[in-house]
Motif scaffolding. Structure first.
Motif, PDB file in Angstrom:
ATOM      1  N   TYR A  14       0.805  -1.219   0.000  1.00 23.13           N
ATOM      2  CA  TYR A  14       0.000   0.000   0.000  1.00 23.13           C
ATOM      3  C   TYR A  14       0.843   1.276   0.000  1.00 23.13           C
ATOM      4  O   TYR A  14       0.349   2.347  -0.345  1.00 23.13           O
ATOM      5  CB  TYR A  14      -1.010   0.027   1.154  1.00 23.13           C
ATOM      6  CG  TYR A  14      -0.430   0.194   2.536  1.00 23.13           C
ATOM      7  CD1 TYR A  14      -0.068   1.449   3.032  1.00 23.13           C
ATOM      8  CD2 TYR A  14      -0.279  -0.907   3.365  1.00 23.13           C
ATOM      9  CE1 TYR A  14       0.452   1.592   4.310  1.00 23.13           C
ATOM     10  CE2 TYR A  14       0.225  -0.770   4.638  1.00 23.13           C
ATOM     11  CZ  TYR A  14       0.584   0.479   5.102  1.00 23.13           C
ATOM     12  OH  TYR A  14       1.094   0.620   6.370  1.00 23.13           O
ATOM     13  N   ARG A  15       2.114   1.191   0.347  1.00 25.58           N
ATOM     14  CA  ARG A  15       2.995   2.357   0.293  1.00 25.58           C
ATOM     15  C   ARG A  15       3.413   2.680  -1.138  1.00 25.58           C
ATOM     16  O   ARG A  15       3.850   3.801  -1.417  1.00 25.58           O
ATOM     17  CB  ARG A  15       4.247   2.110   1.142  1.00 25.58           C
ATOM     18  CG  ARG A  15       4.025   1.907   2.624  1.00 25.58           C
ATOM     19  CD  ARG A  15       3.936   3.181   3.429  1.00 25.58           C
ATOM     20  NE  ARG A  15       5.074   4.069   3.275  1.00 25.58           N
ATOM     21  CZ  ARG A  15       6.195   4.009   3.997  1.00 25.58           C
ATOM     22  NH1 ARG A  15       6.337   3.096   4.949  1.00 25.58           N
ATOM     23  NH2 ARG A  15       7.160   4.881   3.779  1.00 25.58           N
ATOM     24  N   PRO A 120       6.665   7.933   0.199  1.00 22.43           N
ATOM     25  CA  PRO A 120       5.939   8.649   1.266  1.00 22.43           C
ATOM     26  C   PRO A 120       5.318   7.691   2.280  1.00 22.43           C
ATOM     27  O   PRO A 120       4.881   6.601   1.925  1.00 22.43           O
ATOM     28  CB  PRO A 120       4.847   9.409   0.520  1.00 22.43           C
ATOM     29  CG  PRO A 120       5.066   9.205  -0.921  1.00 22.43           C
ATOM     30  CD  PRO A 120       6.082   8.126  -1.098  1.00 22.43           C
ATOM     31  N   ASP A 121       5.289   8.132   3.529  1.00 26.55           N
ATOM     32  CA  ASP A 121       4.615   7.373   4.572  1.00 26.55           C
ATOM     33  C   ASP A 121       3.180   7.879   4.621  1.00 26.55           C
ATOM     34  O   ASP A 121       2.907   8.942   5.180  1.00 26.55           O
ATOM     35  CB  ASP A 121       5.307   7.563   5.917  1.00 26.55           C
ATOM     36  CG  ASP A 121       4.656   6.736   7.013  1.00 26.55           C
ATOM     37  OD1 ASP A 121       3.678   6.015   6.743  1.00 26.55           O
ATOM     38  OD2 ASP A 121       5.148   6.807   8.148  1.00 26.55           O
ATOM     39  N   ILE A 122       2.268   7.135   4.020  1.00 25.10           N
ATOM     40  CA  ILE A 122       0.881   7.593   3.915  1.00 25.10           C
ATOM     41  C   ILE A 122       0.050   7.240   5.145  1.00 25.10           C
ATOM     42  O   ILE A 122      -1.126   7.554   5.196  1.00 25.10           O
ATOM     43  CB  ILE A 122       0.208   7.046   2.640  1.00 25.10           C
ATOM     44  CG1 ILE A 122       0.183   5.514   2.656  1.00 25.10           C
ATOM     45  CG2 ILE A 122       0.892   7.577   1.412  1.00 25.10           C
ATOM     46  CD1 ILE A 122      -0.599   4.907   1.526  1.00 25.10           C
TER      47      ILE A 122
END
Length: 124
Positions: A14-15, A120-122
């Motif tokens: 998912y990242r 990015p760390d979502i």
């Protein structure tokens, strides 16, 4: 091929991508779309039919078909016999394939640590 001394990091799918899913009868269809074109080769290399058969082994798919859609940096997977017969036949509460796409988004993707720094760390 990467050198064995290249530091690697593992991130959940998912990242690097998002997913869409659908179902028809006892078949689930899951698309995985890379957030960035440079993530697509990682997904293509690691999200193989064999890897998905293993990842979804608890659902006992009879087979997995993989289709590459390079123009939009996506993969489409068709999982056969994973929905307990489908919406009208199954007795469980979630007979739709939507939950399977969420499960796939937890799939671990390995990448070079230097590349992982730009992901990015979502979750925040």
């Amino acid at each position: 091929m990467k050198s064995s001394d290249t530091p690697l990091t593992t991130l959940p799918l998912y990242r690097l991508a998002h997913s869409r899913s659908g179902d028809k009868g006892n078949i689930s269809n899951i698309s995985v779309i890379a957030y960035k074109p440079e993530y697509f080769p990682l997904l293509e290399a690691q999200l193989t039919e064999a890897a998905l058969l293993d990842w979804f082994a608890y659902r006992k798919p009879s087979r997995v078909q993989r289709y590459l859609i390079e123009s939009i940096h996506a993969l489409n997977f068709v999982l056969h016999d994973v929905l307990d017969g489908g919406v009208n036949d199954a007795l469980n509460l979630d007979t739709h394939g939507k939950a399977l796409s969420f499960h796939l988004l937890d799939f671990p993707i390995s990448l070079e640590s230097r590349l992982a720094k730009d992901v990015p760390d979502i979750s925040t």
